[in-house]
Design a protein around this motif. Sequence first.
Motif, short mmCIF file in Angstrom:
data_model
loop_
_atom_site.label_atom_id
_atom_site.label_comp_id
_atom_site.label_asym_id
_atom_site.label_seq_id
_atom_site.Cartn_x
_atom_site.Cartn_y
_atom_site.Cartn_z
N VAL A 1 0.84 -1.21 0.00
CA VAL A 1 0.00 0.00 0.00
C VAL A 1 0.88 1.25 0.00
CG1 VAL A 1 -1.68 1.35 1.32
CG2 VAL A 1 -1.97 -1.13 1.10
N GLU A 2 1.90 1.26 0.89
CA GLU A 2 2.79 2.42 0.97
C GLU A 2 3.54 2.63 -0.34
OE1 GLU A 2 5.37 2.07 4.34
OE2 GLU A 2 3.71 2.16 5.78
N THR A 3 4.00 1.51 -0.93
CA THR A 3 4.72 1.60 -2.21
C THR A 3 3.82 2.18 -3.29
OG1 THR A 3 6.07 -0.32 -1.59
CG2 THR A 3 6.03 0.28 -3.91
N ASN A 4 2.58 1.73 -3.36
CA ASN A 4 1.63 2.24 -4.36
C ASN A 4 1.31 3.71 -4.13
OD1 ASN A 4 1.44 -0.10 -5.84
ND2 ASN A 4 -0.31 -0.90 -4.66
N VAL A 5 1.14 4.08 -2.87
CA VAL A 5 0.87 5.50 -2.54
C VAL A 5 2.06 6.36 -2.97
CG1 VAL A 5 0.57 7.14 -0.64
CG2 VAL A 5 -0.77 5.04 -0.68
N LEU A 6 3.29 5.91 -2.67
CA LEU A 6 4.48 6.66 -3.06
C LEU A 6 4.59 6.79 -4.58
CD1 LEU A 6 7.20 5.39 -0.54
CD2 LEU A 6 6.26 7.70 -0.73
N LYS A 7 4.28 5.72 -5.30
CA LYS A 7 4.31 5.77 -6.78
C LYS A 7 3.35 6.83 -7.29
CE LYS A 7 5.54 0.97 -7.90
NZ LYS A 7 5.01 -0.31 -8.42
N HIS A 8 2.14 6.82 -6.73
CA HIS A 8 1.13 7.81 -7.16
C HIS A 8 1.56 9.23 -6.81
CE1 HIS A 8 -1.93 5.21 -8.79
NE2 HIS A 8 -1.87 4.40 -7.72
N LEU A 9 2.13 9.40 -5.63
CA LEU A 9 2.58 10.74 -5.23
C LEU A 9 3.68 11.25 -6.16
CD1 LEU A 9 2.66 10.51 -1.32
CD2 LEU A 9 1.11 11.86 -2.73
N LYS A 10 4.62 10.35 -6.53
CA LYS A 10 5.68 10.74 -7.47
C LYS A 10 5.10 11.11 -8.82
CE LYS A 10 9.49 8.17 -5.38
NZ LYS A 10 10.39 7.02 -5.48
N LYS A 11 4.10 10.33 -9.26
CA LYS A 11 3.45 10.62 -10.55
C LYS A 11 2.76 11.99 -10.50
CE LYS A 11 0.08 8.63 -13.73
NZ LYS A 11 -0.91 7.58 -13.94
N PHE A 12 2.04 12.26 -9.42
CA PHE A 12 1.38 13.56 -9.26
C PHE A 12 2.41 14.69 -9.22
CE2 PHE A 12 -2.29 11.23 -7.06
CZ PHE A 12 -3.08 11.26 -8.21
N GLN A 13 3.52 14.46 -8.51
CA GLN A 13 4.57 15.48 -8.42
C GLN A 13 5.15 15.78 -9.79
OE1 GLN A 13 5.54 17.27 -5.55
NE2 GLN A 13 6.44 18.49 -7.20
N GLY A 14 5.35 14.73 -10.60
CA GLY A 14 5.85 14.92 -11.96
C GLY A 14 4.89 15.76 -12.79
N GLY A 15 3.60 15.46 -12.65
CA GLY A 15 2.59 16.24 -13.37
C GLY A 15 2.58 17.69 -12.91
N ARG B 1 5.48 19.55 -14.41
CA ARG B 1 5.23 19.89 -15.82
C ARG B 1 4.28 21.08 -15.94
NH1 ARG B 1 5.34 14.34 -16.21
NH2 ARG B 1 3.07 14.17 -16.18
N ILE B 2 3.24 21.09 -15.10
CA ILE B 2 2.28 22.20 -15.12
C ILE B 2 2.99 23.51 -14.75
CG2 ILE B 2 0.27 23.18 -13.93
CD1 ILE B 2 -0.81 20.28 -13.73
N GLU B 3 3.83 23.47 -13.73
CA GLU B 3 4.54 24.68 -13.31
C GLU B 3 5.48 25.19 -14.39
OE1 GLU B 3 6.38 23.84 -9.55
OE2 GLU B 3 4.46 23.69 -8.50
N ARG B 4 6.19 24.26 -15.05
CA ARG B 4 7.09 24.68 -16.15
C ARG B 4 6.30 25.30 -17.29
NH1 ARG B 4 9.78 19.78 -15.05
NH2 ARG B 4 8.74 18.79 -16.80
N LEU C 1 3.36 26.75 -17.11
CA LEU C 1 2.83 28.03 -16.66
C LEU C 1 3.90 29.12 -16.73
CD1 LEU C 1 0.43 29.59 -15.53
CD2 LEU C 1 1.11 28.86 -13.24
N GLU C 2 5.12 28.77 -16.34
CA GLU C 2 6.22 29.74 -16.44
C GLU C 2 6.46 30.13 -17.89
OE1 GLU C 2 9.65 28.00 -14.56
OE2 GLU C 2 8.75 28.13 -12.56
N GLU C 3 6.42 29.15 -18.80
CA GLU C 3 6.61 29.44 -20.23
C GLU C 3 5.49 30.34 -20.75
OE1 GLU C 3 6.24 27.26 -24.55
OE2 GLU C 3 6.44 25.99 -22.78
N VAL C 4 4.25 30.01 -20.40
CA VAL C 4 3.11 30.82 -20.86
C VAL C 4 3.21 32.24 -20.30
CG1 VAL C 4 0.59 31.07 -20.67
CG2 VAL C 4 1.57 28.85 -21.24
N SER C 5 3.60 32.36 -19.02
CA SER C 5 3.75 33.69 -18.41
C SER C 5 4.83 34.51 -19.12
CB SER C 5 4.11 33.56 -16.93
OG SER C 5 3.06 32.93 -16.23
#
Length: 80
Positions: free
Chosen positions: A5-19, A22-25, A27-31
Amino acid sequence: GMETVETNVLKHLKKFQGGQDRIERKLEEVSRRLANLEAGQASIIQHIGHLASVGAQQQVQADGFGERLERIERRLELQS
């Protein structure tokens, strides 16, 4: 078990962090691009103002030439 469970939660958190990264980068480009567009627009507006000023000066000059031409025509009695 619990480790899975912890491993799966960490995988999902890393995936969300990656997303999120990308969104922040993106947004900086668009700005940055928006700031460039605004600067370009300001430059165009300034240029249009300059052209309007030049046009007004040329009109005043043309009016002066017209008046001079009329005086010359009257002197030469060419005006009907």
